[in-house]
Motif scaffolding. Structure first.
Motif, short mmCIF file in Angstrom:
data_model
loop_
_atom_site.label_atom_id
_atom_site.label_comp_id
_atom_site.label_asym_id
_atom_site.label_seq_id
_atom_site.Cartn_x
_atom_site.Cartn_y
_atom_site.Cartn_z
N CYS A 21 0.81 -1.33 -0.09
CA CYS A 21 0.17 0.00 0.01
C CYS A 21 0.55 1.42 0.06
N ALA A 22 2.19 1.23 0.26
CA ALA A 22 2.91 2.33 0.21
C ALA A 22 3.09 2.77 -0.93
N THR A 23 3.35 4.03 -1.17
CA THR A 23 3.38 5.01 -2.36
C THR A 23 4.77 5.67 -2.49
N ASP A 24 5.31 5.92 -3.86
CA ASP A 24 6.41 6.67 -4.16
C ASP A 24 6.09 8.28 -4.15
N GLN A 25 4.80 8.53 -4.07
CA GLN A 25 4.36 10.04 -4.19
C GLN A 25 4.78 10.58 -2.56
N PRO A 26 5.49 11.87 -2.72
CA PRO A 26 5.92 12.39 -1.50
C PRO A 26 4.70 12.89 -0.73
N GLN A 27 4.90 12.89 0.81
CA GLN A 27 3.85 13.23 1.42
C GLN A 27 3.89 14.85 1.67
N TRP A 28 3.16 15.60 1.00
CA TRP A 28 3.17 16.99 0.98
C TRP A 28 2.54 17.72 2.30
N LYS A 29 3.01 18.87 2.67
CA LYS A 29 2.54 19.60 3.90
C LYS A 29 1.84 20.83 2.91
N VAL A 30 0.58 21.09 2.92
CA VAL A 30 -0.11 22.04 2.42
C VAL A 30 0.27 23.27 3.07
N VAL A 74 2.84 23.02 -6.79
CA VAL A 74 1.75 23.34 -6.44
C VAL A 74 0.47 22.29 -7.06
N ARG A 75 -0.32 21.72 -6.22
CA ARG A 75 -1.50 20.73 -6.62
C ARG A 75 -2.36 21.42 -7.13
N VAL A 76 -2.94 21.05 -8.41
CA VAL A 76 -4.05 21.57 -8.68
C VAL A 76 -5.16 20.51 -9.18
N THR A 77 -6.31 20.67 -8.29
CA THR A 77 -7.49 19.85 -8.67
C THR A 77 -8.68 20.47 -9.31
N LEU A 78 -9.07 19.81 -10.40
CA LEU A 78 -10.14 20.37 -11.17
C LEU A 78 -11.47 19.86 -10.37
N LEU A 79 -12.17 20.86 -10.28
CA LEU A 79 -13.40 20.69 -9.41
C LEU A 79 -14.31 19.73 -9.90
N SER A 80 -14.55 19.88 -11.40
CA SER A 80 -15.25 19.11 -12.26
C SER A 80 -15.36 17.54 -12.19
N VAL A 125 -0.74 25.09 -2.36
CA VAL A 125 0.75 25.33 -2.48
C VAL A 125 1.54 24.35 -1.33
N LEU A 126 2.27 23.54 -2.14
CA LEU A 126 2.88 22.35 -1.42
C LEU A 126 4.23 22.56 -0.96
N GLU A 127 5.02 23.17 -1.78
CA GLU A 127 6.33 23.53 -1.40
C GLU A 127 6.93 24.64 -2.15
N LEU A 128 7.21 25.79 -1.22
CA LEU A 128 7.67 26.90 -1.93
C LEU A 128 9.12 26.69 -2.46
N GLY A 129 9.22 27.35 -3.76
CA GLY A 129 10.46 27.44 -4.38
C GLY A 129 11.17 28.57 -3.88
N LYS A 130 12.60 28.35 -4.39
CA LYS A 130 13.63 29.53 -3.79
C LYS A 130 14.23 30.29 -4.84
N LEU A 131 13.61 30.02 -6.05
CA LEU A 131 14.13 30.71 -7.26
C LEU A 131 13.63 31.94 -7.47
N LYS A 132 14.19 33.13 -7.65
CA LYS A 132 13.91 34.39 -8.23
C LYS A 132 13.80 34.65 -9.59
N TYR A 133 13.12 35.72 -9.91
CA TYR A 133 13.23 36.09 -11.31
C TYR A 133 14.61 36.60 -11.81
N ARG A 134 15.05 36.22 -12.71
CA ARG A 134 16.28 36.72 -13.37
C ARG A 134 16.12 37.14 -14.80
N HIS A 135 16.67 38.32 -15.11
CA HIS A 135 16.51 38.90 -16.33
C HIS A 135 17.46 37.81 -17.47
#
Length: 152
Positions: A21-30, A74-80, A125-135
């Motif tokens: 029953c174990a999964t390879d999916q990471p367990q995210w904190k929302v 980011v986890r996106v769930t389509l409501l429909s 939002v599951l995990e905040l990225g650390k990358l900033k905008y670069r021109h």
């Protein structure tokens, strides 16, 4: 079979069942949850540079968001359909009022958004990225620097 032996078999069976029953999916904190509208990129964006500086590919699980840091998961769930997909923010947009996120075609297809084009979604939002905008000029300078180092 003695009673101790039968308990061993039962315990081993339960452990094997649980391991299956174990999964390879990471367990995210929302970190944050909200509802909005989502849309998806069209084929004309394939191969173009994203705001993060990478090349956009519709077959990858990526998204554009107006403000989340690059690299954010980011986890996106389509409501429909109640189907979900985890994407990485690599671009900015969408620039249409009321829409919060633009998905790659593959991400949209996985949740059933490809058919309708725009849909109501739950964004987590599951995990905040650390990358900033670069021109892009900063990226170009870095690429040239790496090329020079490789030639040496």
């Amino acid at each position: 079979m003695n009673p101790k032996g039968s308990w061993s078999v039962v315990l081993l069976s339960v452990l094997l069942f649980l391991a299956g029953c174990a999964t390879d999916q990471p367990q995210w904190k929302v970190h944050k949850r909200y509802f909005s509208l989502a849309s998806h990129y069209g084929p004309e964006w394939e191969g173009r540079q994203t705001a993060m500086g990478t090349t956009f590919h519709n077959a990858e699980l990526t998204a554009a968001h107006k403000s989340l840091p690059f690299g954010t998961k980011v986890r996106v769930t389509l409501l429909s359909t109640q189907k979900s997909v985890v994407v990485t923010v690599t671009d900015r947009g969408p620039y249409v009022k009321g829409r919060e996120i633009d998905l790659s075609d593959e991400a949209a297809r996985r949740i059933g958004l490809g058919e309708q084009g725009v849909g109501e979604v739950l964004i987590e939002v599951l995990e905040l990225g650390k990358l900033k905008y670069r021109h892009p000029s900063e990226w170009a300078a870095e690429v040239e620097k790496r090329k020079r180092l490789l030639k040496k």
